[in-house]
Design an enzyme around this catalytic site. Structure first.
Site, PDB file in Angstrom:
ATOM      1  N   LYS A 177       0.855  -1.183   0.000  1.00 11.28           N
ATOM      2  CA  LYS A 177       0.000   0.000   0.000  1.00 11.28           C
ATOM      3  C   LYS A 177       0.895   1.238   0.000  1.00 11.28           C
ATOM      4  O   LYS A 177       1.660   1.457   0.933  1.00 11.28           O
ATOM      5  CB  LYS A 177      -0.926   0.002   1.216  1.00 11.28           C
ATOM      6  CG  LYS A 177      -1.872   1.198   1.266  1.00 11.28           C
ATOM      7  CD  LYS A 177      -2.794   1.111   2.475  1.00 11.28           C
ATOM      8  CE  LYS A 177      -3.726   2.308   2.547  1.00 11.28           C
ATOM      9  NZ  LYS A 177      -4.628   2.247   3.719  1.00 11.28           N
ATOM     10  N   ARG A 187     -10.641  10.362   1.462  1.00  9.79           N
ATOM     11  CA  ARG A 187     -10.585  11.058   2.747  1.00  9.79           C
ATOM     12  C   ARG A 187     -11.816  11.925   2.955  1.00  9.79           C
ATOM     13  O   ARG A 187     -12.243  12.135   4.090  1.00  9.79           O
ATOM     14  CB  ARG A 187      -9.277  11.843   2.844  1.00  9.79           C
ATOM     15  CG  ARG A 187      -8.105  10.871   2.980  1.00  9.79           C
ATOM     16  CD  ARG A 187      -6.748  11.487   2.951  1.00  9.79           C
ATOM     17  NE  ARG A 187      -5.739  10.418   3.002  1.00  9.79           N
ATOM     18  CZ  ARG A 187      -4.467  10.577   2.665  1.00  9.79           C
ATOM     19  NH1 ARG A 187      -4.038  11.754   2.249  1.00  9.79           N
ATOM     20  NH2 ARG A 187      -3.631   9.554   2.729  1.00  9.79           N
ATOM     21  N   ARG A 198       1.144  10.004   5.816  1.00  8.09           N
ATOM     22  CA  ARG A 198       1.370   8.622   6.238  1.00  8.09           C
ATOM     23  C   ARG A 198       2.618   8.024   5.614  1.00  8.09           C
ATOM     24  O   ARG A 198       2.732   6.805   5.501  1.00  8.09           O
ATOM     25  CB  ARG A 198       0.129   7.787   5.875  1.00  8.09           C
ATOM     26  CG  ARG A 198      -1.118   8.264   6.592  1.00  8.09           C
ATOM     27  CD  ARG A 198      -2.353   7.505   6.157  1.00  8.09           C
ATOM     28  NE  ARG A 198      -3.502   7.943   6.938  1.00  8.09           N
ATOM     29  CZ  ARG A 198      -4.730   8.087   6.454  1.00  8.09           C
ATOM     30  NH1 ARG A 198      -4.977   7.800   5.192  1.00  8.09           N
ATOM     31  NH2 ARG A 198      -5.714   8.498   7.223  1.00  8.09           N
ATOM     32  N   GLU A 214       7.183  -6.595   0.833  1.00 11.30           N
ATOM     33  CA  GLU A 214       6.088  -6.490   1.786  1.00 11.30           C
ATOM     34  C   GLU A 214       5.028  -7.568   1.545  1.00 11.30           C
ATOM     35  O   GLU A 214       4.439  -8.109   2.483  1.00 11.30           O
ATOM     36  CB  GLU A 214       5.460  -5.098   1.712  1.00 11.30           C
ATOM     37  CG  GLU A 214       6.355  -3.971   2.210  1.00 11.30           C
ATOM     38  CD  GLU A 214       6.488  -3.955   3.716  1.00 11.30           C
ATOM     39  OE1 GLU A 214       5.712  -4.658   4.400  1.00 11.30           O
ATOM     40  OE2 GLU A 214       7.365  -3.224   4.226  1.00 11.30           O
ATOM     41  N   LYS A 229      -2.225  -1.626  -3.618  1.00  8.07           N
ATOM     42  CA  LYS A 229      -3.069  -0.432  -3.601  1.00  8.07           C
ATOM     43  C   LYS A 229      -2.195   0.816  -3.681  1.00  8.07           C
ATOM     44  O   LYS A 229      -1.219   0.901  -2.928  1.00  8.07           O
ATOM     45  CB  LYS A 229      -3.896  -0.430  -2.301  1.00  8.07           C
ATOM     46  CG  LYS A 229      -4.818   0.763  -2.133  1.00  8.07           C
ATOM     47  CD  LYS A 229      -5.545   0.690  -0.798  1.00  8.07           C
ATOM     48  CE  LYS A 229      -6.491   1.889  -0.634  1.00  8.07           C
ATOM     49  NZ  LYS A 229      -7.159   1.892   0.679  1.00  8.07           N
ATOM     50  N   SER A 255     -10.136   5.693  -4.943  1.00  2.89           N
ATOM     51  CA  SER A 255     -11.060   6.806  -5.170  1.00  2.89           C
ATOM     52  C   SER A 255     -10.566   7.788  -6.228  1.00  2.89           C
ATOM     53  O   SER A 255     -11.353   8.286  -7.037  1.00  2.89           O
ATOM     54  CB  SER A 255     -11.297   7.544  -3.852  1.00  2.89           C
ATOM     55  OG  SER A 255     -10.062   8.031  -3.316  1.00  2.89           O
ATOM     56  N   TYR A 294     -15.362   0.975  -7.185  1.00  6.09           N
ATOM     57  CA  TYR A 294     -16.633   1.642  -6.937  1.00  6.09           C
ATOM     58  C   TYR A 294     -17.619   1.437  -8.089  1.00  6.09           C
ATOM     59  O   TYR A 294     -18.793   1.790  -7.957  1.00  6.09           O
ATOM     60  CB  TYR A 294     -16.383   3.132  -6.682  1.00  6.09           C
ATOM     61  CG  TYR A 294     -15.495   3.351  -5.479  1.00  6.09           C
ATOM     62  CD1 TYR A 294     -16.004   3.284  -4.190  1.00  6.09           C
ATOM     63  CD2 TYR A 294     -14.118   3.562  -5.622  1.00  6.09           C
ATOM     64  CE1 TYR A 294     -15.197   3.458  -3.078  1.00  6.09           C
ATOM     65  CE2 TYR A 294     -13.294   3.726  -4.516  1.00  6.09           C
ATOM     66  CZ  TYR A 294     -13.833   3.668  -3.249  1.00  6.09           C
ATOM     67  OH  TYR A 294     -13.022   3.812  -2.156  1.00  6.09           O
TER      68      TYR A 294
END
Length: 306
Positions: A177, A187, A198, A214, A229, A255, A294
């Site tokens: 990610k 958000r 982050r 990872e 992602k 998004s 979505y």
């Protein structure tokens, strides 16, 4: 002659459920996407099941937040209540999944709890994740989406679930990610309170090898499925993961990817439906066995008509 084909069962619909909402709330940066009430959640889950998609991924939008994200582990918190509602509505028709991360529930908006210096405390966050995983499993979630990117999160939650009698709950590790700008509209969707960024725990967009590392770490800790992602800007990482992972690899069409296509189509710059399908095929072509998008219900219903 097509080498890559998609089926509705490969699609998973992310859904936002807002505590205390009297009616669905449109998300301005994501046309067609809303924050659901519990009633509209029921209706949309029923529609998703009828469309034949594979699952729904639930995100909670609480009325109140605090430093440790207490609402995430409250059995009567919005995400756990929504999970019970979705499971009751869907039955075995699709897989109800839940986001296991604290960012929607913390007043600082980070994916973990903070230490005295305001930095994310990895080990203290793992303790919260264990409790959150148990709450979600007990609410009926079949797949826990560990999206927080804390080191050791898969192993910690797996151990907690197994000890509490939930060995069959599936762990979806958001393994690769990235700290991406394409999360911007999300958000708004979860009314994030994020302060800062982050980048200390999500991956550097410049790093390809780290993404695969990872993924393999999460597999070693017991992940049943691993995630890349965002999707479209990281198709190389997705292809690397698909080639190396012994467990299924999924991708999240985030998004910002959704918003870009919708905005360009609204201006008449691209053909909307072709762009949607091409984007989904590209993600599957790179190796994703399931895609969070979505457009899940819309695409599934349209494919059924064609």
């Amino acid at each position: 002659m097509a080498e890559t084909r998609l089926h509705p069962a490969q699609l998973i619909l992310p859904m936002f459920v807002r505590e205390g909402a009297a009616e669905s709330v449109p998300i301005g940066s994501m046309p067609g996407v809303v924050q659901h009430t519990l009633d509209s959640l029921r209706a949309e889950v029923a529609r998703a099941a009828a469309a034949g998609i594979g699952g729904v991924m639930l995100f909670g939008v609480p009325e109140h937040k605090d430093a440790i994200g207490s609402g995430a582990t409250d059995p009567d918190g919005i995400l756990n209540v929504a999970t019970r509602v979705a499971v009751a509505e869907a039955g075995d028709a699709l897989v109800v999944q839940t986001d296991l991360c604290l960012d929607e529930f913390t007043d600082h908006g980070h994916c973990g709890v903070l230490d005295a210096r305001g930095r994310v405390d990895n080990d203290a966050s793992l303790a919260r994740y264990r409790d959150m995983g148990l709450a979600q499993a007990e609410a009926g979630s079949a797949v826990l989406g560990l999206s927080g990117m804390m080191d050791g999160q898969v192993g910690a939650v797996r151990s907690a679930l197994d000890s509490a009698g939930h060995p069959d709950t599936v762990l979806l590790g958001y393994a690769a990610k990235y700290a991406s700008t394409f999360y911007g509209p999300f958000r708004e969707a979860v009314q994030s309170s994020l302060q800062g960024d982050r980048r200390s725990y999500q991956l550097d967009p410049a790093n390809r090898r780290e993404g695969l590392r990872e993924v393999l770490l999460d597999v070693d800790e017991g992940a049943d499925v691993v995630m890349v992602k965002p999707a479209m800007s990281y198709l190389d990482v997705l292809a690397d993961a698909a080639a190396a992972s012994p467990v299924p690899v999924w991708a999240y069409q985030v998004s910002g990817e959704y918003a870009m296509v919708e905005a360009a189509a609204a201006h008449g710059w691209i053909e909307r439906e072709r762009a949607i399908d091409e984007s989904l095929v590209s993600i599957a072509r790179a190796g994703a066995e399931a895609i969070l998008t979505y457009w899940a219900i819309e695409a599934a219903e349209r494919w059924a008509r064609s």
